[in-house]
Design a protein around this motif. Structure first.
Motif, PDB file in Angstrom:
ATOM      1  N   ASN A  20      -8.184  -0.046   4.528  1.00  0.00           N
ATOM      2  CA  ASN A  20      -7.117  -1.210   4.105  1.00  0.00           C
ATOM      3  C   ASN A  20      -6.499  -1.955   5.081  1.00  0.00           C
ATOM      4  O   ASN A  20      -6.319  -1.360   6.186  1.00  0.00           O
ATOM      5  CB  ASN A  20      -6.208  -0.740   2.917  1.00  0.00           C
ATOM      6  CG  ASN A  20      -6.736  -0.454   1.647  1.00  0.00           C
ATOM      7  OD1 ASN A  20      -8.046  -0.442   1.237  1.00  0.00           O
ATOM      8  ND2 ASN A  20      -5.971   0.142   0.605  1.00  0.00           N
ATOM      9  N   ALA A  21      -6.291  -3.368   4.955  1.00  0.00           N
ATOM     10  CA  ALA A  21      -5.520  -4.082   5.962  1.00  0.00           C
ATOM     11  C   ALA A  21      -4.027  -3.560   6.159  1.00  0.00           C
ATOM     12  O   ALA A  21      -3.403  -2.817   5.273  1.00  0.00           O
ATOM     13  CB  ALA A  21      -5.437  -5.595   5.249  1.00  0.00           C
ATOM     14  N   ALA A  22      -3.681  -3.819   7.308  1.00  0.00           N
ATOM     15  CA  ALA A  22      -2.551  -3.151   8.009  1.00  0.00           C
ATOM     16  C   ALA A  22      -1.442  -3.950   7.227  1.00  0.00           C
ATOM     17  O   ALA A  22      -1.521  -5.260   6.921  1.00  0.00           O
ATOM     18  CB  ALA A  22      -2.261  -3.238   9.279  1.00  0.00           C
ATOM     19  N   THR A  23      -0.271  -3.254   6.842  1.00  0.00           N
ATOM     20  CA  THR A  23       1.015  -3.780   6.257  1.00  0.00           C
ATOM     21  C   THR A  23       2.145  -3.137   6.622  1.00  0.00           C
ATOM     22  O   THR A  23       2.238  -1.926   7.089  1.00  0.00           O
ATOM     23  CB  THR A  23       0.852  -3.755   4.511  1.00  0.00           C
ATOM     24  OG1 THR A  23       1.801  -4.103   4.055  1.00  0.00           O
ATOM     25  CG2 THR A  23       0.916  -2.088   4.171  1.00  0.00           C
ATOM     26  N   ASP A  53       0.965  -1.053   0.039  1.00  0.00           N
ATOM     27  CA  ASP A  53       0.015   0.083   0.108  1.00  0.00           C
ATOM     28  C   ASP A  53       0.973   1.103   0.247  1.00  0.00           C
ATOM     29  O   ASP A  53       2.145   0.922  -0.099  1.00  0.00           O
ATOM     30  CB  ASP A  53      -0.826  -0.013   1.200  1.00  0.00           C
ATOM     31  CG  ASP A  53      -2.312   0.596   0.948  1.00  0.00           C
ATOM     32  OD1 ASP A  53      -2.431   1.137   0.180  1.00  0.00           O
ATOM     33  OD2 ASP A  53      -3.273   0.039   1.374  1.00  0.00           O
ATOM     34  N   ILE A  54       0.347   2.152   0.229  1.00  0.00           N
ATOM     35  CA  ILE A  54       0.853   3.659   0.023  1.00  0.00           C
ATOM     36  C   ILE A  54       0.245   4.530   0.958  1.00  0.00           C
ATOM     37  O   ILE A  54      -1.144   4.762   0.932  1.00  0.00           O
ATOM     38  CB  ILE A  54       1.198   4.231  -1.178  1.00  0.00           C
ATOM     39  CG1 ILE A  54       2.446   5.107  -1.113  1.00  0.00           C
ATOM     40  CG2 ILE A  54       0.088   4.654  -1.735  1.00  0.00           C
ATOM     41  CD1 ILE A  54       3.166   5.420  -2.592  1.00  0.00           C
ATOM     42  N   ILE A  55       0.716   5.789   1.617  1.00  0.00           N
ATOM     43  CA  ILE A  55       0.470   6.759   2.343  1.00  0.00           C
ATOM     44  C   ILE A  55       1.042   7.914   1.373  1.00  0.00           C
ATOM     45  O   ILE A  55       2.067   8.253   1.366  1.00  0.00           O
ATOM     46  CB  ILE A  55       0.636   6.801   3.553  1.00  0.00           C
ATOM     47  CG1 ILE A  55       0.023   5.621   4.387  1.00  0.00           C
ATOM     48  CG2 ILE A  55       0.204   8.280   4.376  1.00  0.00           C
ATOM     49  CD1 ILE A  55       0.582   5.598   5.902  1.00  0.00           C
ATOM     50  N   PHE A  56       0.146   8.667   0.805  1.00  0.00           N
ATOM     51  CA  PHE A  56       0.505   9.796  -0.230  1.00  0.00           C
ATOM     52  C   PHE A  56       0.114  11.284   0.495  1.00  0.00           C
ATOM     53  O   PHE A  56      -1.116  11.430   0.589  1.00  0.00           O
ATOM     54  CB  PHE A  56      -0.202   9.642  -1.538  1.00  0.00           C
ATOM     55  CG  PHE A  56      -0.046  10.651  -2.731  1.00  0.00           C
ATOM     56  CD1 PHE A  56       1.192  10.284  -3.656  1.00  0.00           C
ATOM     57  CD2 PHE A  56      -0.125  11.748  -2.731  1.00  0.00           C
ATOM     58  CE1 PHE A  56       1.538  11.330  -4.773  1.00  0.00           C
ATOM     59  CE2 PHE A  56      -0.074  12.859  -3.767  1.00  0.00           C
ATOM     60  CZ  PHE A  56       0.849  12.349  -4.782  1.00  0.00           C
ATOM     61  N   LEU A  57       0.999  11.894   0.933  1.00  0.00           N
ATOM     62  CA  LEU A  57       0.633  13.392   1.545  1.00  0.00           C
ATOM     63  C   LEU A  57       1.054  14.534   0.812  1.00  0.00           C
ATOM     64  O   LEU A  57       2.458  14.464   0.640  1.00  0.00           O
ATOM     65  CB  LEU A  57       1.426  13.205   3.078  1.00  0.00           C
ATOM     66  CG  LEU A  57       1.109  12.070   3.997  1.00  0.00           C
ATOM     67  CD1 LEU A  57       2.147  12.174   5.245  1.00  0.00           C
ATOM     68  CD2 LEU A  57      -0.400  12.083   4.322  1.00  0.00           C
ATOM     69  N   PRO A  58       0.277  15.107   0.325  1.00  0.00           N
ATOM     70  CA  PRO A  58       0.469  16.494  -0.602  1.00  0.00           C
ATOM     71  C   PRO A  58       0.712  17.598   0.255  1.00  0.00           C
ATOM     72  O   PRO A  58       0.130  17.878   1.431  1.00  0.00           O
ATOM     73  CB  PRO A  58      -0.384  16.540  -1.513  1.00  0.00           C
ATOM     74  CG  PRO A  58      -1.657  16.190  -0.546  1.00  0.00           C
ATOM     75  CD  PRO A  58      -1.169  15.078   0.454  1.00  0.00           C
ATOM     76  N   LEU A  59       1.595  18.635  -0.065  1.00  0.00           N
ATOM     77  CA  LEU A  59       1.676  19.991   0.462  1.00  0.00           C
ATOM     78  C   LEU A  59       1.933  20.937  -0.704  1.00  0.00           C
ATOM     79  O   LEU A  59       2.400  20.582  -1.758  1.00  0.00           O
ATOM     80  CB  LEU A  59       2.967  20.138   1.399  1.00  0.00           C
ATOM     81  CG  LEU A  59       3.073  19.214   2.566  1.00  0.00           C
ATOM     82  CD1 LEU A  59       4.438  19.196   3.104  1.00  0.00           C
ATOM     83  CD2 LEU A  59       2.108  19.727   3.621  1.00  0.00           C
ATOM     84  N   GLY A  60       1.443  22.300  -0.377  1.00  0.00           N
ATOM     85  CA  GLY A  60       1.415  23.285  -1.266  1.00  0.00           C
ATOM     86  C   GLY A  60       1.387  24.337  -0.799  1.00  0.00           C
ATOM     87  O   GLY A  60       1.013  24.866   0.155  1.00  0.00           O
ATOM     88  N   ASN A  61       1.693  25.607  -1.810  1.00  0.00           N
ATOM     89  CA  ASN A  61       1.376  26.842  -1.211  1.00  0.00           C
ATOM     90  C   ASN A  61       0.183  26.991  -1.015  1.00  0.00           C
ATOM     91  O   ASN A  61      -0.897  26.669  -1.563  1.00  0.00           O
ATOM     92  CB  ASN A  61       1.904  27.605  -2.465  1.00  0.00           C
ATOM     93  CG  ASN A  61       1.729  29.292  -2.257  1.00  0.00           C
ATOM     94  OD1 ASN A  61       0.772  29.960  -1.969  1.00  0.00           O
ATOM     95  ND2 ASN A  61       2.971  30.077  -2.481  1.00  0.00           N
ATOM     96  N   THR A  62      -0.231  27.905   0.195  1.00  0.00           N
ATOM     97  CA  THR A  62      -1.644  28.229   0.571  1.00  0.00           C
ATOM     98  C   THR A  62      -2.674  28.310  -0.496  1.00  0.00           C
ATOM     99  O   THR A  62      -3.564  28.177  -0.403  1.00  0.00           O
ATOM    100  CB  THR A  62      -1.537  29.081   1.634  1.00  0.00           C
ATOM    101  OG1 THR A  62      -0.675  28.855   2.637  1.00  0.00           O
ATOM    102  CG2 THR A  62      -2.935  29.237   2.253  1.00  0.00           C
ATOM    103  N   ALA A  63      -2.071  29.289  -1.453  1.00  0.00           N
ATOM    104  CA  ALA A  63      -2.967  29.658  -2.480  1.00  0.00           C
ATOM    105  C   ALA A  63      -3.371  28.559  -3.380  1.00  0.00           C
ATOM    106  O   ALA A  63      -4.388  28.767  -4.249  1.00  0.00           O
ATOM    107  CB  ALA A  63      -2.286  30.841  -3.318  1.00  0.00           C
TER     108      ALA A  63
END
Length: 435
Positions: free
Chosen positions: A400-403, A331-341
């Motif tokens: 999802n199931a733990a991995t 699986d994957i954990i996908f964390l985005p960040l960006g300029n506040t605008a």
């Protein structure tokens, strides 16, 4: 007229894709599978189809409209055709009626001789049943023994993979397999979920070598006569921190000494220019990896913290997008960040839970990325909290199931710096990812 409706043709194209992927019945596909499919389609066609679009096409989300031409062209290209028209030409046969005048048929088939069927003497009914029975029995043995259809016994096959190097990329893997009892010549080795790495191999051979340019945790498979008969995990680690520029063919790797500072990992504008990469007109896609054996660290109970910065915000990088991927075994954990605008563009995914800024409040993931920004994740029994600069950005429970967790990937455009990175497992054991 055509025998085949557009709906039937779309179903045929999807079946073509499903057969090539060999992921099992699409009814059982998870959100993660559609994420993987989206990435695989982009890798092959350079067109991005969202998971929402793919779910609509596969009927997982109710939608009353047919896919647009651009989507159909992309799916056909992924299935191995030039475009949707080419797929139709190869799958849709004209309806040639015995009563259709030749001038009403397409020019390419007007030369085909059309004859009326002759009336034949019917066999007595008992003979008819007997003949049908014999044909059915004969067909069964033909399909089972000649064409190789039917269940494949995995016990008749073997499959393993040996890395050339214990760590680092590029890294080659030598697959050793035995598929001599395959009933057809349909024997494939799949390096990853990526369809472009599905390779036809000979059933009378036993070795196949492949190269990996990126770190990762890959579930490789041996597919015989259309069925997955064996699986083998290949974990390609990064040998500490790895920095690279993503390119069409193969990545450009930076020397470790050039990206390692006393307190951080950094790819700077000066380093890019020294290696003939320009930030304009399009900033290069840089990636940082740290993937290794993380022991019993699991995505259902862990803590994670990292501090990062991307101070290049010119041209096409005004939104300063950054993506942090916590990569897991399955699986994957996908964390985005960006300029506040620019938070309206963000999408987030975590172990089966998907968030799109068009339909969710992801404003907490906005920050001034020209300054050091701290991202923190706390997860207990699948209940995940995400903090940006010590403010809670999102809270949810993933399905999802733990991995197991196997490492990290950071995606920047142009430049990027990372420091203060660590994990804690369920027992509080700290794993530092220091340079």
């Amino acid at each position: 007229m055509s025998n085949t409706s557009e709906t039937d043709l779309i179903k045929a194209c999807l079946k073509e894709i499903e057969g090539t992927l060999a992921w099992g019945d699409s009814k059982d596909w998870s959100n993660y599978d559609f994420e993987k499919l989206s990435e695989a389609i982009f890798e092959k066609t350079k067109v991005r189809l969202s998971t929402t679009t793919l779910k609509r096409v596969w009927g997982r989300i109710k939608y009353d409209h047919a896919p647009n031409t651009a989507t159909l062209n992309t799916l056909a290209q992924f299935a191995g055709f030039d475009d949707w028209r080419n797929f139709i030409q190869n799958n849709d046969k004209p309806d040639i009626s015995n009563h259709a005048p030749a001038e009403n048929l397409p020019p390419e088939i007007q030369h085909i001789e059309i004859t009326k069927p002759k009336h034949k003497r019917r066999l007595p009914l008992p003979w008819t049943f007997g003949l049908v029975f014999l044909i059915a029995v004969a067909s069964y043995f033909v399909f089972q023994n000649v064409l190789g259809y039917g269940r494949v016994d995995p016990a008749h096959f073997s499959f393993k993979a040996d890395k050339v190097y214990s760590e680092g990329v590029p890294n080659s893997v030598v697959f050793t397999y035995n598929a001599s009892q395959a009933k057809t010549d349909s024997v494939y080795i799949v390096q990853t979920w990526d369809i472009s790495r599905k390779t036809l191999v000979r059933k009378d051979q036993t070795k196949h070598s492949a190269i990996y340019y990126y770190p990762g945790y890959f579930n490789t498979r041996l597919i015989v006569d259309g069925e997955v008969v064996k699986r083998h995990v290949v974990q390609i680690t990064s040998d500490g921190w790895l920095g690279l520029v993503e390119m069409d063919d193969k990545p450009f790797y930076f020397a470790k000494k050039d990206i390692t500072k006393p307190d951080r990992i950094a790819i700077s504008e000066d380093l890019l220019k020294a290696n003939n990469f320009n930030l304009k007109p399009v900033a290069p896609k840089i990636r940082l990896f740290n993937q290794r054996d993380m022991g019993d660290l699991s995505n259902d109970n862990f803590e994670f913290e990292t501090t990062l910065r991307n101070d290049y915000k010119e041209g096409g990088n005004t939104c300063q997008p950054v993506e942090v991927l916590i990569q897991c075994k399955d699986d994957i954990i996908f964390l985005p960040l960006g300029n506040t605008a620019c938070i309206g563009e963000l999408k987030m995914y975590a172990a089966g839970k998907m968030f799109d800024a068009k339909f969710a409040d992801l404003s907490g993931f906005g920050a001034n990325l020209s300054e050091w920004t701290t991202l923190r994740v706390v997860c207990r029994d699948k209940k995940m909290q995400v903090f940006v600069n010590n403010k809670k950005a999102l809270e949810f429970t993933f399905p999802n199931a733990a991995t197991g967790i196997v490492g990290l990937q950071y995606r920047f455009n142009g430049v990027g710096e990372v420091k203060g990175t660590w994990f804690k497992d369920a027992g509080g054991r700290r794993i530092d990812m220091a340079p």
